[in-house]
Scaffold this motif. Structure first.
Motif, PDB file in Angstrom:
ATOM      1  N   MET A 106       1.129  -1.129   0.222  1.00  0.00           N
ATOM      2  CA  MET A 106       0.013  -0.037   0.224  1.00  0.00           C
ATOM      3  C   MET A 106       1.034   1.380   0.082  1.00  0.00           C
ATOM      4  O   MET A 106       0.701   1.882  -0.693  1.00  0.00           O
ATOM      5  N   LYS A 162       1.502   1.502  -3.688  1.00  0.00           N
ATOM      6  CA  LYS A 162       0.710   2.482  -4.274  1.00  0.00           C
ATOM      7  C   LYS A 162      -0.083   4.213  -4.247  1.00  0.00           C
ATOM      8  O   LYS A 162       0.500   4.871  -4.797  1.00  0.00           O
ATOM      9  N   LEU A 163       0.664   4.524  -2.540  1.00  0.00           N
ATOM     10  CA  LEU A 163       0.607   5.477  -2.148  1.00  0.00           C
ATOM     11  C   LEU A 163       1.509   6.603  -2.356  1.00  0.00           C
ATOM     12  O   LEU A 163       1.425   7.540  -3.141  1.00  0.00           O
ATOM     13  N   ALA A 200       1.018   7.443  -6.205  1.00  0.00           N
ATOM     14  CA  ALA A 200       0.013   8.136  -6.813  1.00  0.00           C
ATOM     15  C   ALA A 200       0.470   9.607  -6.406  1.00  0.00           C
ATOM     16  O   ALA A 200       0.167  10.151  -7.229  1.00  0.00           O
ATOM     17  N   LEU A 258      -2.939   4.036   8.841  1.00  0.00           N
ATOM     18  CA  LEU A 258      -1.947   3.477   8.030  1.00  0.00           C
ATOM     19  C   LEU A 258      -0.625   3.441   8.928  1.00  0.00           C
ATOM     20  O   LEU A 258      -1.246   5.035  10.055  1.00  0.00           O
ATOM     21  N   SER A 259       0.199   3.307   9.191  1.00  0.00           N
ATOM     22  CA  SER A 259       0.916   2.894  10.417  1.00  0.00           C
ATOM     23  C   SER A 259       2.007   4.087  10.138  1.00  0.00           C
ATOM     24  O   SER A 259       2.746   4.145   9.233  1.00  0.00           O
ATOM     25  N   GLN A 313       4.257   2.824   7.458  1.00  0.00           N
ATOM     26  CA  GLN A 313       4.295   3.032   6.589  1.00  0.00           C
ATOM     27  C   GLN A 313       3.880   4.029   6.174  1.00  0.00           C
ATOM     28  O   GLN A 313       4.272   4.280   4.943  1.00  0.00           O
TER      29      GLN A 313
END
Lengths: 886, 298
Positions: free
Chosen positions: A501, A504-505, A508, A797-798, A801
């Motif tokens: 993730m 992915k973030l 983007a 979201l940790s 992350q």
């Protein structure tokens, strides 16, 4: 407006600092370069004027000044003392030690003496010499010790009368060695470095100097008779009487001096000579300044980026100002003021840093005692101060022009809208796209043209076209970066996005502001492209040269020895002994060796003969040691391998029977041995020159020829620069000649590697600045996205992350910039090599994978590091605090 | 200030009705009595600053929020309503006291555990929508699931995917977002954005959805729409919603309104109507003379 500007700067201090750092580094580079150029000029100026000691005037003459001329000048009223100066060298011998210093006559006036006496006395009689301290140490002599001057004296043949001269072009005669015994009477020091360039000068009395000069002049000048009068001086140093008018004396001297003599004051003369000399150092300074310009260009991109973001962040404040009555011009001015202040402050810091660096370097060099007298402190000229300040400030202000225009476009209404995160601006102007494509295509076409031109004709023309094409296409690539860089980053991100993730973030995020991503990547792209271009160019040049060398010199290393080996018991044997071969074979990096006989043969075919170099070599061993074993194909005891050149000259075809008569020429030029003619069948191969046949065939001639050469093959021809010196070291006690492709290769490699290291080091500054830009962009993104990050944290979201997201973002931007730069640089490097080296032979393109990989790796690590601080800041912020932000 | 929690003592407060629900055709709600509360606070306090500047944002609050209910928290600016929500949601750390989400005590959990808790058991709806601008509506909705990741084992993975897909379709249908899934937030109206945000809050089937002024940035029609969706998600989808608002009309959509003033519970209204909420707020105002936050959001 100033108050407002300052207030806004205070609020954005952190962000401005990061941007300013780019300018600091760039201007420090400029300042240091200018100072270094100044030091070089000054050092040569000092060195030049140092040899004039305290002379008031210096006379130089194109045609040379004779002793008679000097006497005339010396009689000019107002002249206290006048000494001639010439370039004269003498070989000094003391036991096994030798030195070849310059020779100067003791000055007739202390003011004209460039060196100082450390101990003993100046020479006062013929046969006395004063030697520079370090040289005396090297020669192992002190005051009172004897020293031999080894003089070569020309004795014309008695038969030849210079007056009737049968062949004035080639006067007959012999050089004989006439040693002269000297006594060291004094030791000198050369505090000003007057003779630093030539390694020091010994002092003798004028009589000795004149005699030696006359000896040197005799024989080399046709018809000269060893007359002292013919030995001329290149210049004269003149000391004036107290109170003499320099102008008057100069005029008087000019009146009496022979045609073509220039009389200048010592300072003028030094300046004139330096301007002759400094062409070199000026070019150096110009080149280094070119790299500084690249660094500043990258800094400008970083600055521009930072200001764009600052303006975006201040939209609300700017709109508010517009609401309360500020007009567009005022906003624009405020932004430019801010840039000007930032530029000035950063440039001042950069100047201080550059001066400091130069000073530290000078101190270190000074302590290393390099022999060149360096100024103890840097000299700060107005150019050194002004150029970095002006350039740094201008670059910053220019970089802020576009952002300043953006500031004027903020509508007053924006103050009333809720402050959203800066929107995804997809402003893609068609003209920009057209311009980018046009520049790229035209530039690429020119590059192609340059390669074609380079193959056939004028290398300079090709280089010009190539440089133009390179610049155009690269500008096109940079102008178009906003269109394609985000796409590449996005595509790279999507590849990663399947992993996690955070990826992915990150992917983007990198495409949400294409302009900024493009600018950040482009800043890095410039430096990396240039570094990659240089690396690829160097690697390909090396490969191409290697290829050319392989064809030209099929042997990596050829070690030849003429003198017979003398064993401990006094018996002699062939020059190349098995022990010598073993020594060579034992050098690390040598994989194959073969001993052979190098000789001359008379080649006869169809009535025509030709003397040529020949090798008697075992075919199997030759195949193993040669880079191109095909050269020895078909060689056996009944054949001789001929190079195509010889075959063509004598009209020999493959299969013809040729006759060879071997002959060995001794070191004294006298034929030492000959053999009987032997008939062999010709085999034509790509042997670059000469003839090769087998020891068996040689034996049939009955010639008793010694083994006098060793060929060695290296495991890796790229190791030449280490293996060749190792071979030299291993054979240091034997008089051998070492030649071959590896030796040339080692030389080329050293040159290429040194140049590459210097260039990459200089470009490294630009890369460092670009990496600061990456860090800057990331931290700005973090600030902009505070609320977004808080939202992500709120929905799960940790921290890890979040940090990972920023790390991946940084690595994506930096990595893509670096990879694209590496690809572009490789292409440019190939184009450059094809253009420049194309005429030399077949171009072999090479990719320096290791170096390119290193560059990309450095960029990735830097991208990762750049995300650390912003990442920590983002992760530390509590979601509640960030959500409360408007 | 030494006010203790005495919600029903104020004489002018709306009469405290028993929590009885004679409404709609829902099955009789057994949860109010049998199931433990979805969220609980016990002597929960939050203090900002030290010394003279000390502000008690929340002062020893005890309160239960029933599961399967839609509760509104109301109060003037600075009453502590947002602080209470942040503490219950694990966004902020309490100064003292305890907060529970279901049976889990969240006060004292470390950041990692709180993050997992928010990811798996809590949903958020914000006043500013807070959608990620670079993602489409669908990607925004699925974000919490993606953050959680899928089970490693293939079969469990497929099952989880299918289950979440079904739930996703239900949410999208309920919220009327089917034709807006490929749009980015910038291409959506405020109401649509907030509906996407609600779907995002519900996608992980959280124990509690916290909504912070969800209608603050919306016009009245979109606001009403969003509130009905929140109510439907409670009544039809069985979720628990705790909403902070200053708007009595919005609060009236809830099953229960908790009034906060000066960091303490100042009233509790069941089956609120706009009128009863207003009356409660009036009572609060007359109680301590504070100016109520009835103005527009910002």
């Amino acid at each position: 407006m100033w108050r407002l500007t300052l207030a806004q700067m205070r609020r954005s201090l952190g962000r401005l600092t990061a941007a300013g750092l780019a300018i600091v580094i760039g201007t420090a580079f400029v300042a240091a370069t200018l100072i270094a150029g100044g030091v070089i000029t000054r050092t040569s100026y000092d060195a030049v004027s140092a040899s004039y000691a305290d002379a008031d005037l210096v006379a130089t003459s194109e045609g040379g000044l004779t002793a008679a001329d000097l006497a005339t000048l010396r009689d000019t009223p107002g002249v206290e003392a006048l000494d001639g100066r010439r370039s004269l060298r003498v070989e000094l011998v003391s036991g096994p030690q030798r030195a070849v210093p310059e020779v100067a006559a003791v000055a007739s006036d202390p003011r004209l003496e460039a060196q100082e006496l450390v101990s003993g006395a100046f020479p006062t009689a013929v046969g006395e010499v004063a030697v520079p301290g370090p040289m005396a140490e090297r020669l192992g002599v002190g005051v009172g010790d004897p020293l031999t001057a080894s003089r070569q004296v020309w004795t014309p043949d008695a038969a030849q009368d210079p007056a009737t001269g049968t062949d004035p072009e080639e006067p007959a005669g012999t050089w004989t060695n006439v040693p002269e015994e000297l006594t060291v009477v004094g030791l000198l020091s050369d505090p000003a470095g007057a003779f630093a360039e030539s390694g020091g000068a010994v002092l003798v009395v004028a009589d000795d100097a004149d005699r030696w000069a006359a000896q040197d002049a005799t024989g080399s000048v046709v018809g000269s008779s060893g007359d002292v009068a013919t030995a001329t001086f290149t210049r004269a140093v003149i000391a004036l009487t107290d109170g003499a008018d320099v102008g008057q004396v100069t005029a008087a001297l000019e009146a009496t001096a022979p045609e073509g003599t220039t009389i200048r004051t010592k300072d003028d003369e030094a300046a004139a000579k330096v301007s002759e000399l400094t062409n070199g150092s000026d070019i150096l300074t110009t080149i280094v300044l070119g790299f500084a310009a690249i660094a500043l260009l990258v800094a400008a991109l970083v600055i521009s980026n930072t200001f764009q973001v600052l303006i975006a962040q201040r939209t609300r404040a700017l709109a508010l100002l517009r609401c309360v009555g500020a007009d567009k011009r005022q906003l624009r001015r405020s932004v430019l003021q801010e840039a000007g202040l930032l530029g000035l402050a950063s440039s001042a810091l950069g100047l201080a840093l550059g001066v400091g660096l130069a000073q530290v370097t000078l101190s270190v060099l000074g302590r290393m005692n390099s022999g060149v007298p360096l100024p103890p402190t840097v000299s700060i000229t107005s150019a050194v101060v002004l150029a970095p300040l002006v350039v740094g400030t201008l670059v910053t202000v220019m970089a802020a022009l576009a952002p300043a225009r953006a500031a004027t476009k903020v509508a007053p209404l924006a103050a009333l809208r809720p402050a959203d995160a800066p929107t995804l601006a997809h402003r893609r102007s068609l003209p920009r796209l057209v311009l980018a494509v046009l520049l790229t295509v035209v530039g690429a076409a020119l590059l192609g043209l340059a390669v074609v031109v380079g193959q056939s004709s004028d290398a300079f023309l090709a280089l010009g076209i190539g440089v133009l094409g390179g610049i155009l296409s690269f500008v096109g690539v940079l102008v178009g970066a906003v269109f394609w860089v985000p796409r590449v980053v996005g595509a790279a991100g999507r590849l990663l996005a399947t992993r996690s993730m955070a990826a992915k973030l990150a992917a983007a995020n990198t495409v949400r502001n294409p302009r900024r991503t493009a600018a950040t990547s482009a800043a890095l792209l410039i430096g990396v492209t240039l570094v990659a271009m240089m690396s690829t160019g160097a690697a390909s040049t090396r490969t191409t040269l290697d290829g050319a060398l392989d064809d030209q010199f099929p042997v990596d290393v050829a070690i030849s020895r003429d003198a017979p080996a003398v064993a401990a018991d006094g018996t002699t044997s062939d020059p190349v002994t098995p022990a010598l071969v073993a020594t060579v074979a034992d050098v690390p990096g040598v994989i194959e060796t073969v001993a052979l006989r190098d000789l001359f043969v008379q080649l006869e075919f169809g009535g025509a003969t030709e003397w040529t170099d020949a090798f008697a070599i075992d075919p199997a061993a030759a195949g193993a040691v040669l880079r191109a074993p095909s050269m020895m194909a078909g060689l056996d005891d009944s054949t001789a391998v001929l190079s195509s050149g010889i075959a063509e000259r004598l009209g020999i075809s493959a299969g013809d029977r040729v006759t060879l008569t071997p002959e060995l020429v001794g070191p004294d030029g006298v034929t030492a041995a000959t053999g009987e003619p032997v008939e062999l069948t010709a085999v034509l191969t790509d042997l670059p020159g000469g003839v090769a046949f087998t020891p068996g065939a040689l034996a049939r001639t009955g010639a008793d020829l010694p083994t006098n050469q060793v060929w060695a093959r290296l495991a890796d021809s790229n190791d030449a620069s280490t293996v060749v010196p190792a071979i030299e070291d291993a054979l240091s006690e034997t008089a051998v000649q070492i030649a071959g492709a590896a030796v040339e290769r080692a030389m080329f490699q050293r040159i290429i590697d040194t140049l590459l290291a210097v260039v990459v080091g200089l470009l490294g500054v630009a890369v460092v600045i670009a990496l600061i830009g990456v860090a800057n962009t990331l931290s700005l993104s973090v600030l902009e996205r505070r609320r977004e990050s808080a939202t992500l944290r709120a929905i799960g979201l940790s921290r890890r992350q979040l940090r990972a997201m920023l790390a991946i973002e940084g690595m994506l931007i930096a990595g893509v910039g670096a990879v694209i730069g590496a690809v572009l640089g490789t292409l440019y490097g190939w184009a450059g090599v094809a253009t420049l080296v194309g005429s030399m032979g077949e171009v072999r393109l090479d990719v320096p994978w290791g170096q390119l990989g290193l560059v990309v790796l450095v960029a990735l690590v830097a991208g990762l590091l750049a995300s650390v601080i912003p990442g920590r800041a983002a992760a530390r912020t509590s979601p509640v605090a960030a959500l409360a932000v408007d | 200030m030494d006010r203790t929690v005495q919600p029903a003592e104020s004489p002018a407060a709306a009469p405290r009705q028993a929590v009885a629900r004679p409404k709609l055709s829902l099955p009789a709600d057994p949860r109010s009595a049998a199931t433990p509360p979805a969220a609980r606070a016990r002597a929960l306090s939050k203090v900002y600053g030290t010394g003279e500047a000390t502000v008690r944002a929340l002062d020893a609050v005890d309160i239960d929020f029933a599961a399967g209910a839609f509760t509104a928290i109301m109060g003037p600016s600075g009453s502590g309503k947002s602080t209470l929500m942040h503490l219950l949601a694990g966004l902020d750390t309490a100064s003292s006291g305890q907060a529970f989400l279901g049976a889990t005590e969240i006060t004292g959990l470390d950041d990692g555990a709180l993050t997992r808790l928010r990811r798996d058991r809590v949903g958020f709806v914000f006043q500013q929508f807070n959608l990620l601008p670079m993602f489409t509506a669908e990607q925004n909705i699925l974000l919490p699931l993606e953050l959680a990741g899928l089970p490693r084992e293939a079969r469990a993975r497929a099952a989880a995917k299918a289950a979440s897909r079904e739930w996703f379709d239900t949410l999208v249908a309920t919220l009327g977002l089917a034709d807006r899934l490929t749009h980015r937030p910038a291409e959506l109206s405020g109401g649509q954005q907030q509906r996407v945000a609600i779907a995002r809050a519900l996608i992980a089937k959280p124990d509690v959805v916290f909504a912070d002024e969800p209608t603050g940035n919306l016009d009245s029609r979109s606001g009403a729409e969003v509130l009905s969706f929140l109510r439907r998600s409670v009544r039809e989808l069985g979720r628990t919603v705790i909403m902070v608002t200053h708007d009595p009309a919005a609060a009236a959509y809830a099953d229960r309104v908790v009034l906060l003033a000066d960091g303490a519970i100042a009233g509790d209204i069941s089956e609120p109507t706009p009128e009863s909420v207003l009356a409660g707020l009036d009572a609060l105002r007359s109680l301590d003379g504070s100016v109520l936050d009835t103005a527009a959001a910002r």
